[in-house]
Motif scaffolding. Structure first.
Motif, PDB file in Angstrom:
ATOM      1  N   VAL A  22       0.842  -1.596   0.103  1.00 30.78           N
ATOM      2  CA  VAL A  22       0.425   0.225  -0.222  1.00 30.78           C
ATOM      3  C   VAL A  22       0.938   1.403  -0.139  1.00 30.78           C
ATOM      4  CG1 VAL A  22      -1.816   0.881   1.449  1.00 30.78           C
ATOM      5  CG2 VAL A  22      -1.754  -1.349   1.152  1.00 30.78           C
ATOM      6  N   ALA A  23       1.740   1.060   0.697  1.00 31.85           N
ATOM      7  CA  ALA A  23       2.755   2.513   1.121  1.00 31.85           C
ATOM      8  C   ALA A  23       3.891   2.705  -0.008  1.00 31.85           C
ATOM      9  CB  ALA A  23       3.321   2.405   2.529  1.00 31.85           C
ATOM     10  N   GLY A  24       3.773   1.172  -0.585  1.00 33.65           N
ATOM     11  CA  GLY A  24       4.921   1.104  -1.883  1.00 33.65           C
ATOM     12  C   GLY A  24       5.513   2.324  -2.830  1.00 33.65           C
ATOM     13  N   PRO A  25       4.085   3.047  -3.519  1.00 21.16           N
ATOM     14  CA  PRO A  25       3.925   3.416  -4.724  1.00 21.16           C
ATOM     15  C   PRO A  25       3.952   5.200  -4.359  1.00 21.16           C
ATOM     16  CG  PRO A  25       2.381   2.154  -4.834  1.00 21.16           C
ATOM     17  CD  PRO A  25       2.451   1.316  -3.544  1.00 21.16           C
ATOM     18  N   ALA A  26       3.355   5.021  -2.651  1.00 19.45           N
ATOM     19  CA  ALA A  26       3.559   6.396  -2.256  1.00 19.45           C
ATOM     20  C   ALA A  26       4.934   7.374  -2.127  1.00 19.45           C
ATOM     21  CB  ALA A  26       2.429   7.169  -0.964  1.00 19.45           C
ATOM     22  N   LEU A  27       5.590   6.023  -1.370  1.00 22.65           N
ATOM     23  CA  LEU A  27       6.832   6.240  -1.562  1.00 22.65           C
ATOM     24  C   LEU A  27       7.928   6.423  -2.546  1.00 22.65           C
ATOM     25  CD1 LEU A  27       7.795   3.551   1.593  1.00 22.65           C
ATOM     26  CD2 LEU A  27       7.247   6.132   2.001  1.00 22.65           C
ATOM     27  N   ALA A  28       7.075   6.074  -3.535  1.00 25.74           N
ATOM     28  CA  ALA A  28       8.649   6.298  -4.511  1.00 25.74           C
ATOM     29  C   ALA A  28       8.019   7.309  -4.794  1.00 25.74           C
ATOM     30  CB  ALA A  28       8.153   4.918  -5.826  1.00 25.74           C
ATOM     31  N   GLN A  29       7.004   7.648  -5.498  1.00 22.22           N
ATOM     32  CA  GLN A  29       6.960   9.358  -5.801  1.00 22.22           C
ATOM     33  C   GLN A  29       6.998   9.922  -5.213  1.00 22.22           C
ATOM     34  OE1 GLN A  29       2.895   9.038  -6.041  1.00 22.22           O
ATOM     35  NE2 GLN A  29       2.223   7.639  -8.109  1.00 22.22           N
ATOM     36  N   SER A  30       7.007   9.805  -3.917  1.00 25.20           N
ATOM     37  CA  SER A  30       7.336  11.485  -2.596  1.00 25.20           C
ATOM     38  C   SER A  30       8.800  11.781  -3.106  1.00 25.20           C
ATOM     39  CB  SER A  30       6.556  11.646  -1.692  1.00 25.20           C
ATOM     40  OG  SER A  30       7.356   9.882  -0.822  1.00 25.20           O
ATOM     41  N   PRO A  32      13.180  10.217  -1.592  1.00 25.69           N
ATOM     42  CA  PRO A  32      13.692  10.445  -0.247  1.00 25.69           C
ATOM     43  C   PRO A  32      13.155  10.894   0.739  1.00 25.69           C
ATOM     44  CG  PRO A  32      14.935  11.063  -1.727  1.00 25.69           C
ATOM     45  CD  PRO A  32      13.860  10.676  -2.297  1.00 25.69           C
ATOM     46  N   ALA A  33      12.361  10.867   2.164  1.00 26.46           N
ATOM     47  CA  ALA A  33      12.352  11.564   2.937  1.00 26.46           C
ATOM     48  C   ALA A  33      13.521  12.264   3.671  1.00 26.46           C
ATOM     49  CB  ALA A  33      11.267  10.688   4.100  1.00 26.46           C
ATOM     50  N   VAL A  34      13.231  13.515   4.319  1.00 25.15           N
ATOM     51  CA  VAL A  34      14.294  14.151   4.512  1.00 25.15           C
ATOM     52  C   VAL A  34      14.067  14.857   6.072  1.00 25.15           C
ATOM     53  CG1 VAL A  34      15.374  16.330   5.326  1.00 25.15           C
ATOM     54  CG2 VAL A  34      15.034  15.183   2.822  1.00 25.15           C
ATOM     55  N   PRO A  35      14.980  13.968   7.561  1.00 30.57           N
ATOM     56  CA  PRO A  35      14.469  14.695   8.501  1.00 30.57           C
ATOM     57  C   PRO A  35      13.808  16.124   9.058  1.00 30.57           C
ATOM     58  CG  PRO A  35      16.023  13.630   8.940  1.00 30.57           C
ATOM     59  CD  PRO A  35      15.972  13.829   7.349  1.00 30.57           C
ATOM     60  N   GLY A  36      13.138  16.600   9.577  1.00 28.98           N
ATOM     61  CA  GLY A  36      12.353  17.513   9.699  1.00 28.98           C
ATOM     62  C   GLY A  36      11.454  18.200   8.807  1.00 28.98           C
ATOM     63  N   GLN A  37      11.548  18.052   7.467  1.00 29.58           N
ATOM     64  CA  GLN A  37      10.566  18.883   6.333  1.00 29.58           C
ATOM     65  C   GLN A  37       9.731  17.690   5.701  1.00 29.58           C
ATOM     66  OE1 GLN A  37      11.946  21.123   4.808  1.00 29.58           O
ATOM     67  NE2 GLN A  37      12.842  21.321   7.250  1.00 29.58           N
ATOM     68  N   GLY A  38       9.088  16.577   5.882  1.00 31.40           N
ATOM     69  CA  GLY A  38       8.507  15.804   5.435  1.00 31.40           C
ATOM     70  C   GLY A  38       9.293  14.987   3.526  1.00 31.40           C
ATOM     71  N   GLN A  39       8.054  15.160   2.834  1.00 35.18           N
ATOM     72  CA  GLN A  39       8.699  14.897   1.680  1.00 35.18           C
ATOM     73  C   GLN A  39       9.251  15.827   1.366  1.00 35.18           C
ATOM     74  OE1 GLN A  39       8.822  11.497   0.746  1.00 35.18           O
ATOM     75  NE2 GLN A  39       7.908  11.218   2.385  1.00 35.18           N
TER      76      GLN A  39
END
Length: 673
Positions: A22-30, A32-39
C-alpha cells in the motif's frame, strides 16, 4: 505453544507485506524523506540528484545539472535558475537542502521554499549565516545558466525580455534553442520580434536540424541574403580540411576535390608535410641543414667514406647523409626517391566539414549567389563613398572656383578660410550649447566672417598683385602661414571638437553592406544647395551678371558702367565666404585644427584645374572625377593611403597633359590667359 508462535509470525509477515504494497507507490512518488522536512518537492529532488555537480559548480561538469532543470518542465525551474544565476540560491549544511534566503536580523536568514516561494515550515524557517552555503557560480557557469533561461524568456510577456533572449541566441545559439524557438513563433504578437524569431529559427535549422531536407530548405531561403549572420552560418558548411589516404578515401567522406602533388593547389613540399604530420613518411631536413651536417662530419677529406670532390651532386650528398644516418651520427631523413615514392603512394584530397554532400552543395550555391549580390552592393557602397568624398571636395573647391577660376588669383590661403569657418562653428558652439541651433547660426556667421576676411585680403594685398601670379602665390602663401600661426595662438595646437546635432548621428543602412553616414548625406545636400545658389547668383541677379561680364571682357564691362575693381572685391569675398561655410560642414566630421585647410588645398586646386578653370560645372565634374578616382585607388590598395594619393596626383598630371584646359574649357578672359 509452538503452533501458536508459528501462526503469530505468519500473521505479522502478512501484515508487513500488505503495508509495503500500500505505501510503496506513495514512497516511490514522494522521493527520499528528509528529517524534519517531510517529502521534498520535485524541484528539490532534481537539485539533490545533481547535488555533487552543483556543489563543485564547474563549467565543464555543471551542464547535466542545468539541463535537468531546464528540461524538467516544472514551473519553479525558471525561478531556481534565475536565483542561482543571481547568487541568491543557498544550501543548508546540515542536510544539503536548497533554499532561497533573505536576510532577517543581524546574522539570520529567512529561508524560502524553492518550489512554492513561500516561507519554509516552522522547523526550517530561519538559519544562521554560518549554517548556509551561498552558491556563487562563476562567469562560465552563469553563462550556461543564461543559455538555459533563453527558452523561458522567449515567451516572456515583456517584449524587452524576449528581445534580449533573441540577442543571446544570436550570440551563442545552441541546438536546444531550436525547439524553443519553433514553439515560441506562433504565440509571438510583435511583428518585428516574430520576424527575428523566424530568421533565427532558419539559421539554427541550418546548423542543428538532423533532417537534411529541412536544412537545405532553410539554406535556399537565404539565397541572396547579405546578412553577416547568414554567411556565418553557411561558411562552416563549405569549410574544408586537407586529408591524405593510402588508398581510396573512406566511405562517407564528403570530398570537395582531389589534389595532385606538384600542382598549384598542392605543392610537393606541402603534400610531403601532410604525410609527415600523418605519420606516413619520415621527416625531411632542408638542403642547408643537410649541408651543415655533412660539413660537420668531414674526416680526411671525405664524408662517410665519400671524397669531397664526389659530393658535387644532389644524389651524392643524399647518399653521404644516408651513410651518416646509418651510423647513427645524424637523424635519418628521406631521400628524393623516397619522397617521390611516398607522394606517388598516397592520395590527397580536400573534404568538407559537413558530411552531407547535398547540404554542402546547397550552401555553396547559396554563397555563390550571395557573393554575386555582395559584389554589386560593395560597388554601390564604394560609389556612395566616392560620391560623398566628391561632395566634400566640391564644397571645399567651389570658393576657389570663384577666386581662381573667375579672377585668376592663385590663393594659397584658401584652405585657411576653410579653417576659419570651422573655428567659427566651434566658437558658436561654446556660446550656444544646442547643437542644432548652433550649426544654424554658425553657417551664416562663418560666411560673414570669411567674407569680411576675404574682402580685407583683397583690398590690402590682392588688388595690388593682379596679373602677377608669382607674387600673388608668394603673398597668399605667406598669409596662409600667418593665419595658421594666429589660429595656434588663439586656440592652441589641440584639436577642437565641432559636434554635429544628434539627428546627424549614425548612418543610413540599406543593408549589411551599403551604408552612408548622415553627416555625409548632409554635406552632399549642402553641396547641391550651394551649386544651386551659385547658379542663381551668376544667372539671375545683377552681381552675377556683372561678374560674368568682367570675366569675359573687363574693358567692355567698364565701358558699360560696371566697376571691375568693386566686382573683383565682392567676387573674392564671395569665394572666401563659401569656403567658410565649407569649413563648418567639414569640421563636423574632421578634427578642427590650424592645419585643417592644408588637408584640402591641394585637392581643391586639382578639382578646379581638372574640371576647367572658371566653370562651376567643370568644378563639379572635377570633384566627382577626383573623388571616384581616389576611392577606386584606395580600394585597390587599401593598406597604403599615401600611395593612393601619389597615384592620384600622377594620374591628374597625365590628364592635364592630355587636356590642359580641363574637362570643361572656359571661354573669355581666362581662356585667353
Amino acid at each position: 505453544m509452538r503452533l501458536f508462535s508459528v501462526l503469530f509470525v505468519c500473521l505479522v509477515a502478512v501484515a508487513v507485506v500488505v503495508a509495503v504494497s500500500v505505501a510503496g507507490p506513495a514512497l516511490a512518488q514522494s522521493g527520499p524523506a528528509v528529517p524534519g522536512q517531510g517529502q521534498p518537492s520535485p524541484i528539490q529532488n532534481i537539485l539533490q540528484e545533481n547535488r555533487a555537480l552543483i556543489e563543485k559548480s564547474s563549467r565543464r561538469t555543471i551542464g547535466p545539472a542545468i539541463a535537468a532543470l531546464r528540461d524538467s518542465g516544472l514551473p519553479a525551474a525558471r525561478n531556481v535558475l534565475e536565483k542561482w544565476q543571481a547568487k541568491a540560491l543557498y544550501q543548508r549544511k546540515s542536510d544539503g537542502l536548497f533554499f532561497f534566503a533573505e536576510k532577517a536580523g543581524e546574522d539570520g536568514y529567512r529561508l524560502i521554499d524553492i518550489a512554492t516561494g513561500a516561507d519554509a515550515d516552522a522547523d526550517a524557517g530561519t538559519a544562521n549565516r554560518q549554517d548556509l552555503d551561498q552558491l556563487k557560480p562563476n562567469s562560465g557557469v552563469r553563462a550556461l545558466i543564461g543559455a538555459a533561461l533563453v527558452p523561458y524568456q522567449l515567451t516572456d510577456p515583456d517584449p524587452a525580455v524576449r528581445s534580449g533572449a533573441l540577442d543571446a541566441i544570436s550570440r551563442n545559439g545552441e541546438a536546444a534553442h531550436l525547439r524553443a524557438l519553433r514553439g515560441a513563433i506562433a504565440s509571438e504578437t510583435d511583428p518585428g520580434l516574430k520576424a527575428r524569431k523566424e530568421r533565427l529559427e532558419r539559421l539554427l535549422t541550418i546548423a542543428y536540424d538532423p533532417d537534411p531536407s529541412a536544412r537545405i530548405a532553410a539554406i535556399e531561403s537565404f539565397a541572396g541574403d547579405l546578412g553577416v549572420d547568414v554567411r556565418a552560418a553557411l561558411n562552416p558548411l563549405v569549410a574544408t580540411t586537407r586529408a591524405v589516404t593510402t588508398g581510396a578515401p573512406p566511405e562517407g567522406e564528403n570530398i570537395a576535390r582531389r589534389l595532385i602533388p606538384g600542382s598549384d593547389a598542392l605543392p610537393e613540399a606541402e603534400a610531403y608535410r601532410l604525410l609527415v604530420a600523418a605519420g606516413l613518411a619520415p621527416p625531411r631536413i632542408s638542403a642547408a641543414d643537410r649541408r651543415n651536417a655533412l660539413a660537420a662530419h668531414i674526416e680526411d677529406g671525405a664524408v662517410a667514406g665519400i671524397p669531397l670532390e664526389d659530393l658535387n651532386s644532389e644524389a651524392a650528398r643524399e647518399r653521404a647523409y644516408a651513410a651518416l644516418a646509418a651510423r647513427g651520427l645524424v637523424p635519418p631523413t628521406a631521400t628524393t626517391e623516397e619522397v617521390q615514392a611516398a607522394l606517388d603512394g598516397h592520395g590527397f584530397y580536400d573534404r568538407y566539414a559537413e558530411p552531407d554532400p547535398a547540404v554542402s552543395a546547397a550552401a555553396g550555391a547559396a554563397l555563390d549567389a550571395i557573393a554575386a549580390k555582395l559584389g554589386l552592393n560593395q560597388a554601390v557602397n564604394l560609389s556612395l563613398d566616392a560620391l560623398s568624398l566628391a561632395s566634400i571636395y566640391f564644397l571645399a573647391a567651389i570658393g576657389l572656383a570663384i577666386t581662381f577660376g573667375v579672377m585668376g588669383v592663385i590663393n594659397m590661403a584658401h584652405g585657411e578660410f576653410i579653417m576659419m569657418g570651422a573655428y567659427t562653428g566651434y566658437v558658436v558652439q561654446q556660446i550656444v550649447p544646442n547643437y542644432t541651433v548652433s550649426i544654424l547660426i554658425a553657417l551664416p556667421l562663418a560666411f560673414a566672417v570669411t567674407f569680411a576676411a576675404g574682402v580685407a585680403m583683397e583690398r590690402l594685398v590682392i588688388r595690388w598683385l593682379y596679373n602677377r601670379p608669382l607674387e600673388t602665390l608668394l603673398a597668399t602663401f605667406g598669409i596662409s602661414i600667418a593665419l595658421q600661426q594666429l589660429a595656434r595662438n588663439i586656440f592652441g595646437t589641440q584639436a577642437r571638437p565641432l559636434t554635429s546635432p544628434g539627428w546627424l548621428d549614425g548612418a543610413l543602412h540599406l543593408n549589411d553592406v551599403v551604408s552612408i553616414s548622415y553627416i555625409r548625406i548632409a554635406i552632399f545636400v549642402l553641396a547641391l544647395l550651394f551649386l544651386a545658389l551659385f547658379l542663381f547668383i551668376m544667372r539671375r541677379i545683377r552681381l552675377g551678371l556683372e561678374v560674368r561680364a568682367v570675366t569675359q571682357n573687363p574693358r567692355m564691362a567698364a565701358s558699360m558702367g560696371i566697376d571691375p575693381d568693386r566686382i573683383n572685391m565682392l567676387t573674392f569675398g564671395l569665394g572666401s565666404g563659401i569656403a567658410g561655410v565649407a569649413g563648418v560642414a567639414i569640421g563636423l566630421y574632421a578634427k578642427v585644427t590650424s592645419e585643417l585647410g592644408q588637408d584640402y588645398i591641394v585637392q581643391s586646386f586639382m578639382t578646379v584645374v581638372v574640371g576647367g578653370v572658371g566653370n562651376i560645372w567643370g568644378t563639379l565634374l572635377g570633384a566627382s572625377m577626383i573623388g571616384f578616382l581616389q576611392k577606386g585607388i584606395e580600394w585597390l590598395n587599401p593598406s597604403n593611403t599615401l600611395a593612393a594619393q601619389t597615384y592620384m596626383i600622377l594620374f591628374i598630371i597625365l590628364f592635364i597633359q592630355i587636356r590642359p584646359r580641363g574637362i570643361v574649357a572656359l571661354r573669355g578672359r581666362a581662356a585667353g590667359d
